[in-house]
Structure formats: structure tokens, C-alpha cells
Design a protein around this motif. Sequence first.
Motif, short mmCIF file in Angstrom:
data_model
loop_
_atom_site.label_atom_id
_atom_site.label_comp_id
_atom_site.label_asym_id
_atom_site.label_seq_id
_atom_site.Cartn_x
_atom_site.Cartn_y
_atom_site.Cartn_z
N ALA A 1 0.15 -2.40 17.71
CA ALA A 1 -0.67 -4.20 16.41
C ALA A 1 0.18 -3.79 14.89
N ILE A 2 1.13 -4.50 15.11
CA ILE A 2 1.35 -4.30 13.70
C ILE A 2 1.74 -5.91 13.30
N LEU A 3 0.78 -5.59 12.61
CA LEU A 3 0.85 -7.38 11.39
C LEU A 3 2.64 -7.46 10.91
N PRO A 4 2.15 -9.21 10.38
CA PRO A 4 3.68 -9.36 9.85
C PRO A 4 2.96 -9.11 8.51
N VAL A 5 3.99 -8.99 7.60
CA VAL A 5 3.81 -8.48 6.05
C VAL A 5 3.87 -9.82 5.39
N ASP A 6 2.87 -10.16 4.74
CA ASP A 6 2.98 -11.08 3.42
C ASP A 6 4.00 -11.47 3.67
N GLY A 7 4.69 -13.03 4.42
CA GLY A 7 5.69 -13.74 4.16
C GLY A 7 6.57 -13.95 4.64
N TYR A 8 5.99 -13.19 5.74
CA TYR A 8 7.83 -12.65 7.01
C TYR A 8 6.90 -13.69 7.66
N LEU A 9 5.98 -14.57 7.89
CA LEU A 9 5.79 -15.48 9.55
C LEU A 9 6.72 -16.95 9.12
N GLN A 10 6.23 -17.01 7.58
CA GLN A 10 6.55 -18.53 6.22
C GLN A 10 7.85 -18.49 6.11
N ARG A 11 9.44 -16.68 6.13
CA ARG A 11 10.27 -16.85 5.82
C ARG A 11 10.68 -17.22 7.42
N VAL A 12 10.47 -16.94 8.36
CA VAL A 12 10.23 -16.76 9.44
C VAL A 12 11.13 -18.09 10.46
N ARG A 13 10.33 -18.87 10.04
CA ARG A 13 9.50 -20.56 10.12
C ARG A 13 10.48 -21.13 9.21
N GLU A 14 10.53 -20.94 8.24
CA GLU A 14 11.48 -21.81 7.57
C GLU A 14 12.97 -21.79 7.90
N LEU A 15 13.44 -20.19 8.06
CA LEU A 15 14.73 -20.13 8.64
C LEU A 15 15.22 -21.36 10.24
N CYS A 16 14.19 -20.61 10.80
CA CYS A 16 14.14 -21.50 12.07
C CYS A 16 15.07 -23.00 11.78
N THR A 17 14.16 -23.88 10.73
CA THR A 17 13.89 -25.07 10.52
C THR A 17 14.99 -25.10 10.09
N GLU A 18 15.72 -24.24 9.10
CA GLU A 18 17.12 -24.75 8.93
C GLU A 18 18.61 -24.11 9.19
N HIS A 19 18.08 -24.29 10.75
CA HIS A 19 19.56 -23.37 11.45
C HIS A 19 18.89 -24.30 12.72
N GLY A 20 18.01 -25.05 12.53
CA GLY A 20 17.85 -25.90 14.35
C GLY A 20 17.58 -24.52 15.01
N ALA A 21 17.03 -24.13 15.31
CA ALA A 21 16.44 -23.12 16.25
C ALA A 21 14.86 -23.12 16.17
N MET A 22 14.88 -22.97 17.57
CA MET A 22 12.87 -23.52 18.11
C MET A 22 12.22 -22.32 18.11
N LEU A 23 10.89 -22.59 17.00
CA LEU A 23 10.09 -21.23 16.42
C LEU A 23 9.30 -21.49 17.43
N ILE A 24 9.17 -20.86 19.25
CA ILE A 24 8.38 -19.72 19.31
C ILE A 24 7.07 -18.69 19.36
N PHE A 25 5.52 -18.98 19.32
CA PHE A 25 5.09 -18.38 18.96
C PHE A 25 4.75 -17.69 20.30
N ASP A 26 4.94 -15.92 20.83
CA ASP A 26 3.59 -15.23 22.16
C ASP A 26 2.73 -15.60 22.14
N GLU A 27 1.22 -16.19 21.89
CA GLU A 27 0.18 -15.92 21.95
C GLU A 27 -0.03 -15.32 22.80
N VAL A 28 0.34 -14.58 23.71
CA VAL A 28 -0.34 -14.64 24.79
C VAL A 28 -1.52 -13.65 24.57
N ILE A 29 -1.12 -12.40 23.61
CA ILE A 29 -2.73 -11.59 23.25
C ILE A 29 -3.30 -12.42 22.24
N THR A 30 -2.66 -12.72 21.12
CA THR A 30 -3.14 -13.16 19.68
C THR A 30 -4.10 -14.52 20.03
#
Length: 424
Positions: free
Chosen positions: A210-239
Motif C-alpha cells: 500500500a505504498i503511496l506515490p511520493v509528492d510530484g511523482y505521478l505528475q513527473r511520470v505524466r510529463e515524461l510520458c508526454t515528452e517521449h510519446g509513451a502512453m501512460l496506463i494507470f492500473d486502477e483495478v484496486i484504486t
Amino acid sequence: MAARADARSRALQARAVELTPGGVHSNVRLTGPSVFFERGKGAWLWDADGNDYVDYLLGQGPNFLGHAHDDVITAVDAAMRRGGVFGSQHVLENEAGELFLDSIGWADRVRFCVSGTEADQAALRLARAVTGRTKIIRFEGHYHGWLDNVLIKTVDGVTGPASAGQSAHQLDDSIILGFNDAEALAAVLAERGAEVAAVILEPMMCNSGAILPVDGYLQRVRELCTEHGAMLIFDEVITGFRLALGGAAERFGVTPDLAVYGKAMAGGWPVAALAGRAEPMARFAADVNHSGTFNSSVPACAAVSAAITVLRQEPPYQRIEEHGTRLMDGLRKLGADHDLPLRVQGLPAAFHVGFGAGDGPVRDYAGLTALDLHRYADLVPILVDHGIWVAPRGIWYVSAAHGDSELTAVLERLDAALTAAERG
Ligand SMILES: Cc1ncc(COP(=O)(O)O)c(C=O)c1O
């Protein structure tokens, strides 16, 4: 306390192993005590020997409204009387789709299916089709189903296949990194971004600690995916539908390109979903195959609509937050009272209990495995003996049906269980 009766469960288990390997139909159930349940209602379970349990496992998550919710039963019962699956569309599908999409808020299209495992596969296939790339970046300790191309385990820092018979070669397209380390992701994308179709992750690492994302982590992952043209997939099966009506995307304020849902979305019924924006999702109507005999069955759609309607009309999120917070605090206090290094971390709706030294939250899989996970797993049969239903891997889920009486019951039972554990 008298020893828990278990003669009938033991007899059923003896017969079950003659019928199915290990006596279970999902390997996750090989760990922990073999209890045969007869029924569940709200936050409670009753086993074949008549023992009651306050349930903090919720069937590994789906019973977010509690067991056998009246509105879901009524809707599924009425729907089943009109048939189950027609090999075509049916009149309940649009309502389920509308309620689902309105609730998560960010996506234009949804595909329903039966399990999170297959919805994850659809997401990965779609990402590869859309980007024309093959590599997938994912993270240690995150679970995306039991199939060959996604099942991993990390032992002594080395990640590889997790099952005998699994084709290791199917992991060739996976690049596996540590969670909560944006710089490691940035470095890999800088070097190999042109090969990467998708970055897939549990936005909160519920499956391991049950490990939380640290502050700013998901935002940075989002930016990096956009910058490199990779799709960001959230696996929200639990969340999904658990951390908020709009899941982790809403709770953490980060929007993925695709997201996979399951568990809490259908009041205990087996339904999963893949959601995304109109343009990528349109590929399913063109050249990307995603199929399934039981996808969007009549009872599944009835269950989705009924469960989401309850979540919208009587949002349980504040109550769950309060119950879970009091329970997490109660666990910590009991740990201190019994002089045990009990660690509790996560969010009130989904948290992890383990043993280990140190105060700060664990941030990644390596930190989790540094805890004494065996000690907690050894405690679980004692908790179960005292009428608390939880799993050896340490996850606790709170449902809309947990109230004051369940809190009182679980804290009393925990106290008695920890006293029994001390006696050995
Ligand atoms: C995050 C996550 N993704 C995918 C799955 C697979 O879902 P299912 O068991 O419905 O196939 C799970 C199951 O626990 C999960 O927790």
C-alpha cells in the motif's frame, strides 16, 4: 476464548484437494488458512462451522459496498431474469457505460470485460498499436495479472518470471524499474524512449505494501510520458472507485492515457474495464482485437449500474476515510500496547500492516521486503482464529459497510489475538 470450531472447514478442505489442485481455484488462496465460507453480508462473513469474521479483505477488494448489497442483488436478479448474454448488444449497456464514464470523469470511451488481467492485456495491446512501439516500462512489486508477459517477482533485487512454466522470453519487452524513482524513469526514457509504447503502473502500489506515490511523482511520470510519446496506463483495478469515485486519477490529480478498472466498480460482480480517450480507443473498432464471450453481460452491466449509482447517491468515501483512519490508529496503539513493532501505512481505504523497525513510510519494493513480512504472515492464522478475516500479504481494505460496531469488534479481537500471539 474457546478454540474456533473448524471441523466442517477441514472436512471440506480434505474433499477439495481431491477435486482441485491445493483445494483452491486461484493460487493467491494457497497462502493463509483454509476457511470455507457459507455467506457474507455487509462487513461480515460466516464460515461453514458457524464462526463469524469481521472482513477486512473484501474478497481481495471487490466487496467495496460490503457483501450482498441489496441494491446490487435486486438489480442483478431482475437482469438475470431477462437472460445473461446474447452475442450482441443489450439495453443495459449504455446506462452502465454512461455511469462509468461520468464517474471517472476524464475518459470518453470504455470497454467492459470480465477480469483485470485481460483488461490490462487489452491496454498493453492498444498502446503498442497506437505508438507502433513494443517496450513496456513497469515497476517492481506492481501486479498486472497472472499472464506470462506481466507476471514478475523480485528476489534479492533481481526481477524475473514468477511461475514455473512461464515463458521468460515473454518478459523481453518489459523494462522493470523501481517505483517512486522518477529520475530512473527519466534516464531510461532519455535513452530508449523511442522504443517505449507504454508506462504502466498502479498509481498507488496497493499490491505490495500500500505504498503511496511520493509528492510530484505521478505528475513527473505524466510529463515524461508526454515528452517521449509513451502512453501512460494507470492500473486502477484496486484504486478505481475506491480512493475516490474517479479513482487514483481523481485523488492524485493526474490523468492517464488509458486506465484499467475492476474490483470495486461492480458491487462484487466479476467486471473489469478499460477506459481512454476517443481517439486511441477507436482502434478497437478498427484493427485492434479485444473480445470476450462474457464482456458486458446483462448481469454485469446491471451490477455496474447499481454499484455506481449507490456510490454516487450515498458516497461512502468520507465514512471510509474516518473508519480506516481510526482503525489504522487503533492498530498502531495496539502495537505500542503490546510492545510490537507493528507498522501501518497507506490510505484508510487500503492500507498495509507489517512488522519492522523505523518510522517513515516505505517508498518502494526494496523497502517493503526489508520489513519482517513473515512475522505478519505468521500472525494471520491467529487473527483468523479470533474472527478477523485478512490476508497474509498485509493488505487491509475498508468497505462502505464498516461502521462503529465493526471497529469495536475488530479492535477487541485484535487485542485478544495479539495477547494470544504473545503467549505463543
Ligand atoms: C492492480 C491489479 N491489476 C490487475 C489485477 C488482475 O485482476 P484480476 O484478478 O481480476 O484478473 C489485479 C488483481 O488483484 C490487481 O490488483
